[in-house]
Structures are given as structure tokens and as C-alpha cells.
Design a protein around this motif. Sequence first.
Motif, mmCIF file in Angstrom:
data_model
loop_
_atom_site.group_PDB
_atom_site.id
_atom_site.type_symbol
_atom_site.label_atom_id
_atom_site.label_comp_id
_atom_site.label_asym_id
_atom_site.label_seq_id
_atom_site.Cartn_x
_atom_site.Cartn_y
_atom_site.Cartn_z
ATOM 1 N N ILE A 158 7.179 11.679 -10.420
ATOM 2 C CA ILE A 158 6.942 10.765 -9.298
ATOM 3 C C ILE A 158 5.555 11.060 -8.747
ATOM 4 N N ARG A 159 4.777 9.997 -8.503
ATOM 5 C CA ARG A 159 3.444 10.177 -7.926
ATOM 6 C C ARG A 159 3.121 9.042 -6.980
ATOM 7 N N LEU A 199 2.095 15.808 -8.497
ATOM 8 C CA LEU A 199 3.288 15.079 -8.933
ATOM 9 C C LEU A 199 4.521 15.804 -8.451
ATOM 10 N N VAL A 200 5.605 15.082 -8.356
ATOM 11 C CA VAL A 200 6.910 15.686 -8.135
ATOM 12 C C VAL A 200 7.704 15.459 -9.408
ATOM 13 N N ALA A 201 8.275 16.529 -9.941
ATOM 14 C CA ALA A 201 9.099 16.420 -11.144
ATOM 15 C C ALA A 201 10.534 16.785 -10.782
ATOM 16 N N VAL A 202 11.464 15.940 -11.160
ATOM 17 C CA VAL A 202 12.881 16.219 -10.953
ATOM 18 C C VAL A 202 13.607 16.055 -12.284
ATOM 19 N N ARG A 203 14.687 16.751 -12.439
ATOM 20 C CA ARG A 203 15.488 16.629 -13.649
ATOM 21 C C ARG A 203 16.040 15.206 -13.731
ATOM 22 N N ALA A 204 16.139 14.686 -14.929
ATOM 23 C CA ALA A 204 16.596 13.306 -15.124
ATOM 24 C C ALA A 204 17.996 13.095 -14.563
ATOM 25 N N ASP A 205 18.883 14.080 -14.691
ATOM 26 C CA ASP A 205 20.235 13.916 -14.155
ATOM 27 C C ASP A 205 20.240 13.880 -12.634
ATOM 28 N N THR A 240 0.814 -1.212 0.000
ATOM 29 C CA THR A 240 0.000 0.000 0.000
ATOM 30 C C THR A 240 0.848 1.263 0.000
ATOM 31 N N GLU A 241 2.125 1.161 0.277
ATOM 32 C CA GLU A 241 3.021 2.315 0.286
ATOM 33 C C GLU A 241 3.895 2.255 -0.952
ATOM 34 N N CYS A 242 3.487 2.931 -2.005
ATOM 35 C CA CYS A 242 4.216 2.793 -3.256
ATOM 36 C C CYS A 242 4.185 4.090 -4.047
ATOM 37 N N VAL A 243 5.240 4.318 -4.785
ATOM 38 C CA VAL A 243 5.267 5.421 -5.736
ATOM 39 C C VAL A 243 5.426 4.848 -7.127
ATOM 40 N N GLU A 244 5.011 5.634 -8.094
ATOM 41 C CA GLU A 244 5.198 5.291 -9.494
ATOM 42 C C GLU A 244 6.054 6.385 -10.119
ATOM 43 N N ILE A 245 6.810 6.007 -11.121
ATOM 44 C CA ILE A 245 7.615 6.995 -11.817
ATOM 45 C C ILE A 245 7.371 6.891 -13.321
ATOM 46 N N ALA A 246 7.655 7.983 -14.002
ATOM 47 C CA ALA A 246 7.557 8.039 -15.458
ATOM 48 C C ALA A 246 8.618 9.001 -15.969
#
Length: 72
Positions: free
Chosen positions: A41-42, A51-57, A27-33
Motif C-alpha cells: 500500500i502506498r 510503503l506499508v506491506a501486509v500479509r495477503a490473508d 487527491t486523497e488516494c492510495v494504491e495497492i499492489a
Amino acid sequence: MLDDSRDPQFVPDIAWFKSSYSGANTTECVEIAVARDDVLIRDSKRKDSALVAVRADAWAGFIASLRQVSSG
């Protein structure tokens, strides 16, 4: 000012996936794309929320640091 070109709503066909450490009953999970130059990240339980967006690097550096810690 928010740059709408980085808004995940403007990126078609985003493929989300869960961590390999997530089980089917977890039940404690994040997904990424991956979207353009960012990693999104959500919360897997709240897919329509923020959502949280971070630079790929930055994401790559984060994952590398986790691998370094786990390999001890």
C-alpha cells in the motif's frame, strides 16, 4: 532485521492500482499492489516514499470486514 526478499524493490514488475472509489480528480488516494504473499500500500501522490506491506490473508480479512460494514 528486515527480510530483503519481502522488499518491494526486489519484486519485478509490480502492477499498482487505485481504489475503485478514487475519482480522476481525487487527491486523497492510495494504491495497492500484490507482491508474492503480501499486499503493498502506498500514497498515490508520493510513489517513491514509504510503503506499508501486509500479509495477503490479513488484507483479505480487512476487505471482507469493510464489505460486511458497507452491506449493513
